[in-house]
Scaffold this active site. Structure first.
Site, PDB file in Angstrom:
ATOM      1  N   ASP A  23       0.820  -1.215   0.000  1.00 55.85           N
ATOM      2  CA  ASP A  23       0.000   0.000   0.000  1.00 55.85           C
ATOM      3  C   ASP A  23       0.857   1.269   0.000  1.00 55.85           C
ATOM      4  O   ASP A  23       1.953   1.280   0.565  1.00 55.85           O
ATOM      5  CB  ASP A  23      -0.904  -0.026   1.239  1.00 55.85           C
ATOM      6  CG  ASP A  23      -2.074   0.942   1.112  1.00 55.85           C
ATOM      7  OD1 ASP A  23      -2.286   1.493   0.020  1.00 55.85           O
ATOM      8  OD2 ASP A  23      -2.763   1.153   2.124  1.00 55.85           O
ATOM      9  N   ASN A  71     -10.517  -2.516  -6.617  1.00 57.07           N
ATOM     10  CA  ASN A  71      -9.682  -1.617  -7.433  1.00 57.07           C
ATOM     11  C   ASN A  71     -10.266  -1.327  -8.817  1.00 57.07           C
ATOM     12  O   ASN A  71      -9.892  -0.341  -9.461  1.00 57.07           O
ATOM     13  CB  ASN A  71      -8.248  -2.157  -7.596  1.00 57.07           C
ATOM     14  CG  ASN A  71      -7.412  -2.034  -6.350  1.00 57.07           C
ATOM     15  OD1 ASN A  71      -6.459  -2.798  -6.148  1.00 57.07           O
ATOM     16  ND2 ASN A  71      -7.726  -1.079  -5.472  1.00 57.07           N
TER      17      ASN A  71
HETATM   18  C1  FPP Z   1      -1.842   0.397  -3.333  1.00 51.86           C
HETATM   19  O1  FPP Z   1      -1.366   1.693  -3.494  1.00 51.86           O
HETATM   20  C2  FPP Z   1      -1.402  -0.435  -4.398  1.00 51.86           C
HETATM   21  C3  FPP Z   1      -2.206  -0.934  -5.385  1.00 51.86           C
HETATM   22  C4  FPP Z   1      -3.634  -0.664  -5.484  1.00 51.86           C
HETATM   23  C5  FPP Z   1      -1.690  -1.774  -6.421  1.00 51.86           C
HETATM   24  C6  FPP Z   1      -0.444  -2.497  -6.102  1.00 51.86           C
HETATM   25  C7  FPP Z   1       0.292  -2.530  -7.337  1.00 51.86           C
HETATM   26  C8  FPP Z   1       1.626  -2.500  -7.458  1.00 51.86           C
HETATM   27  C9  FPP Z   1       2.584  -2.557  -6.343  1.00 51.86           C
HETATM   28  C10 FPP Z   1       2.203  -2.371  -8.804  1.00 51.86           C
HETATM   29  C11 FPP Z   1       1.927  -3.513  -9.666  1.00 51.86           C
HETATM   30  C12 FPP Z   1       2.549  -4.715  -9.127  1.00 51.86           C
HETATM   31  C13 FPP Z   1       2.681  -5.819  -9.828  1.00 51.86           C
HETATM   32  C14 FPP Z   1       3.326  -6.969  -9.143  1.00 51.86           C
HETATM   33  C15 FPP Z   1       2.224  -5.939 -11.212  1.00 51.86           C
HETATM   34  P1  FPP Z   1      -2.452   2.859  -3.570  1.00 51.86           P
HETATM   35  O2  FPP Z   1      -2.574   3.270  -4.985  1.00 51.86           O
HETATM   36  O3  FPP Z   1      -3.709   2.422  -2.920  1.00 51.86           O
HETATM   37  O4  FPP Z   1      -1.720   3.946  -2.730  1.00 51.86           O
HETATM   38  P2  FPP Z   1      -2.427   5.113  -1.924  1.00 51.86           P
HETATM   39  O5  FPP Z   1      -3.238   4.453  -0.841  1.00 51.86           O
HETATM   40  O6  FPP Z   1      -1.257   5.871  -1.412  1.00 51.86           O
HETATM   41  O7  FPP Z   1      -3.263   5.891  -2.907  1.00 51.86           O
END
Ligand code: FPP
Length: 246
Positions: A23, A71
């Site tokens: 996250d 998501n």
């Molecule tokens: C949370 O950060 C992360 C995600 C929703 C997606 C996780 C994806 C990755 C780490 C990249 C892709 C990985 C692979 C292995 C293909 P957020 O966007 O919710 O962060 P925030 O809460 O700060 O907005």
């Protein structure tokens, strides 16, 4: 592969399965004045490093929560950028998985993805299916509640079709209908970015999991921080509801 003495001492009580909620990509990007997708891109790089470190340490199962069922509700451009990143990740990681002998598996609702992506996921799963030392699991369009409901509905269908007789639903039977039945429950769950939630991840499987939370945003997470989490895990006393000392 050379291990430090700290890493060698860790191996005595290494978790069999580490699950990670990656996250904070968006917040990291915002802090740098970058678009959110660059946060995800950086996050994917960190995911690769942690996978390699897990392989070196000898962790048998690593699950990364890369895309939740919720998501899909993000803005269309972000969803489509995440899907492109997933394809790029699978293409660039397949040679690494083959070289390092890492088996790849996906958990989640495959049919939610465009057919070409489903094919790609299947291709990487098939090409790495022979490896047994480590399994990298990507949770994609995954939700813990959806997994439990899927298992119940699949079980009902089996009974209704006559393929399964009158049964008592036991834990072992229910688990057979999970996305990846042989996956052991996580021993350690890591969540970055300071949020203290489970967010619909592995709801059934987290019953006795140790939790490790860090304020670091996922793109800031490093191999050293990973080792720190494993050190903390090593010091935890796991009782599984029992009492060992009076
Ligand atoms: C949370 O950060 C992360 C995600 C929703 C997606 C996780 C994806 C990755 C780490 C990249 C892709 C990985 C692979 C292995 C293909 P957020 O966007 O919710 O962060 P925030 O809460 O700060 O907005």
């Amino acid at each position: 592969m050379s291990s430090t003495s700290q890493e060698i001492s860790l191996q005595v009580s290494l978790p069999r399965h580490v699950a990670i909620i990656m996250d904070g990509n968006g917040r990291w990007a915002k802090k740098q004045g970058l678009p959110r997708i660059l946060g995800h891109r950086r996050g994917a790089e960190v995911a690769k490093k942690i996978t390699i470190k897990s392989r070196e340490l000898g962790i048998p199962y690593l699950t990364l929560f890369a895309f939740s069922k919720e998501n899909w509700q993000r803005p269309r451009e972000e969803v489509s950028a995440l899907l492109s990143l997933l394809v790029e990740y699978l293409d660039s990681e397949l040679p690494t998985m083959l070289e390092k002998e890492i088996r790849f598996k996906m958990i989640g609702d495959r049919e939610d993805f465009p057919v070409e992506i489903q094919r790609k996921i299947l291709e990487v799963e098939k090409k790495t299916a022979q490896f047994s030392q480590m399994t990298l699991v990507l949770a994609l369009s995954y939700s813990g509640r959806a997994e439990i409901l899927k298992a119940i509905n699949d079980l009902i269908k089996e009974v209704q079709s006559g393929r399964l007789g009158k049964v008592e639903v036991t834990e072992a039977l229910l688990r057979k209908y999970f996305y990846f039945p042989e996956l052991p429950d996580p021993d350690l769950l890591i969540r970055t970015s300071g949020e203290l939630r489970v967010s619909n991840f592995f709801l059934y499987q987290l019953a006795y999991t140790e939790f490790y939370f860090t304020d670091l945003l996922w793109p800031e997470f490093t191999e050293e921080e990973f080792i720190k989490a494993l050190e903390v895990y090593k010091r935890r006393e796991r009782r599984f509801g029992k009492v060992y000392e009076f």
